[in-house]
Enzyme design. Structure first.
Site, short mmCIF file in Angstrom:
data_model
loop_
_atom_site.label_atom_id
_atom_site.label_comp_id
_atom_site.label_asym_id
_atom_site.label_seq_id
_atom_site.Cartn_x
_atom_site.Cartn_y
_atom_site.Cartn_z
N LYS A 1 78.23 9.61 49.90
CA LYS A 1 78.98 11.29 49.03
C LYS A 1 78.49 11.36 48.27
O LYS A 1 78.36 12.81 48.02
CB LYS A 1 80.97 10.81 49.32
CG LYS A 1 80.94 10.46 49.77
CD LYS A 1 81.28 11.88 50.47
CE LYS A 1 82.99 11.17 52.06
NZ LYS A 1 83.13 12.72 52.42
N LYS B 1 85.51 11.12 63.16
CA LYS B 1 86.20 11.92 63.73
C LYS B 1 85.98 13.49 62.84
O LYS B 1 85.80 14.49 63.07
CB LYS B 1 87.53 12.26 62.56
CG LYS B 1 87.72 11.83 61.58
CD LYS B 1 89.06 11.18 61.37
CE LYS B 1 89.61 10.69 60.26
NZ LYS B 1 88.75 9.06 60.15
N LYS C 1 78.18 6.64 64.37
CA LYS C 1 79.84 6.09 65.02
C LYS C 1 80.39 6.97 65.29
O LYS C 1 80.16 8.22 64.82
CB LYS C 1 80.00 5.00 63.99
CG LYS C 1 81.01 4.70 63.93
CD LYS C 1 81.36 3.95 62.90
CE LYS C 1 82.90 3.11 62.58
NZ LYS C 1 83.46 2.07 61.49
#
Length: 328
Positions: free
Chosen positions: A111, A195, A192
């Protein structure tokens, strides 16, 4: 019976990767472990999320826990924020954690490089995750390969506390699934299933997907220019991912799946994978709707939280006494 705990952070819809990598293994552990499974709602707010969306996701997560076969009579199911001791021990553990350890956490590094604005809660949430584990004195923590770092931090903090204040915490062990611990995106099998897939939702099969839509996603899954079906993650990641999905849902081995499909063309292979996925989704969705209409959710959460608090309160009391925080 050894204790085990795990949780899912439902910041979006539950998908096939969650089911194969986490929910299905949870169900299989119910008869051999004292299992606790929580909904990690405090972790959900470390990044901005709409309150209505969060509430919907939390309810869906609980319903799916039950729909896939978690039994409240065998498994302690609770909402993280309903057991206040999690957050209190999380702060205490943060005082034993160096900034260097937090800086090395993979999620933070990822991040930070993306330049997204980050909260202090996002930075310190690994200590809350360690608390989630240690406060229940569990021996096993089911995790995928990408989550093992969090268990390693929990182990380090348990050993650090025990060395400084005397034996208090059980040092937990990560339990990684032999198969299906990392289901990949159908549209980009090097990433992976998530969502937050940057290519939209065509790489993700949600547990609530329309069945025709889910089938189309499988049939459109990225493969390769070869014609042979066999497992090779490096050279055939798409086919290997579909083999993993098939083997996981049919409770067979990769080797058995390879043997079954060794003479199949890709189209016929995908169709059989899709058939298995659709059958599983249909079963889960039928149970989802039945449970949602049953009105049992509050009862399940209340019973689970009451049970979880017993061990959590005992552990927190011991920790605070050993640290000199208690006057009595």
């Amino acid at each position: 019976m050894n204790k085990m705990i795990s949780g899912i952070k439902p910041t979006g819809q539950m998908h096939l990767g969650n089911y194969i990598g986490a929910l299905k293994p949870f169900v299989s552990f119910q008869d051999e472990y004292d299992v606790s499974v929580f909904i990690a709602n405090l972790h959900c707010i470390t990044m901005p999320i709409d309150p209505k969306e969060l509430k919907t996701n939390l309810e869906d997560a609980l319903i799916y826990y039950l729909a896939v076969g978690l039994d409240p009579d065998k498994t302690t199911i609770f909402l993280q924020s309903d057991v206040l001791e999690h957050a209190q021990l999380g702060f205490i553990l943060s005082t034993l954690t160096s900034m260097g350890e937090l800086n090395r956490q993979t999620q933070y590094k990822d991040k930070r490089e993306s330049k997204e604005p980050l909260s202090a809660g996002f930075y310190t949430y690994p200590t809350l995750m360690a608390s989630d584990i240690l406060i229940h004195q569990v021996k096993g923590v089911p995790v995928g390969d990408d989550q093992k770092q969090h268990v390693e931090l929990a182990r380090d903090l348990a050993e650090r506390f025990n060395n400084r204040f005397g034996q208090t915490f059980i040092v937990p062990e990560p339990i990684t699934p032999k198969l299906g611990g990392r289901i990949m995106s159908l549209s980009d099998p090097m990433r992976k299933m998530s969502k937050s897939d940057t290519q939209g939702d065509k790489g993700v099969i949600y547990l609530g997907d329309d069945l025709k839509k889910a089938r189309k996603k499988i049939m459109s899954a990225q493969t390769d220019s070869d014609t042979k079906v066999y497992f090779d993650k490096e050279n055939k990641p798409g086919i290997s991912n579909l083999l993993t999905i098939y083997a996981s849902l049919t409770n067979t081995s990769i080797e058995a799946a390879e043997e079954k499909f060794k003479s199949h063309q890709y189209g016929a292979f995908k169709k059989e994978v899709a058939d298995v996925v659709i059958e599983e989704l249909e079963m889960i969705q039928d149970k989802y709707h039945t449970i949602k209409a049953s009105g049992v959710l509050e009862e399940v959460l209340e019973a689970g939280a009451n049970k979880a608090r017993i061990q959590a309160q005992r552990t927190l009391k011991t920790v605070q006494k050993k640290m000199g925080l208690e006057l009595k």
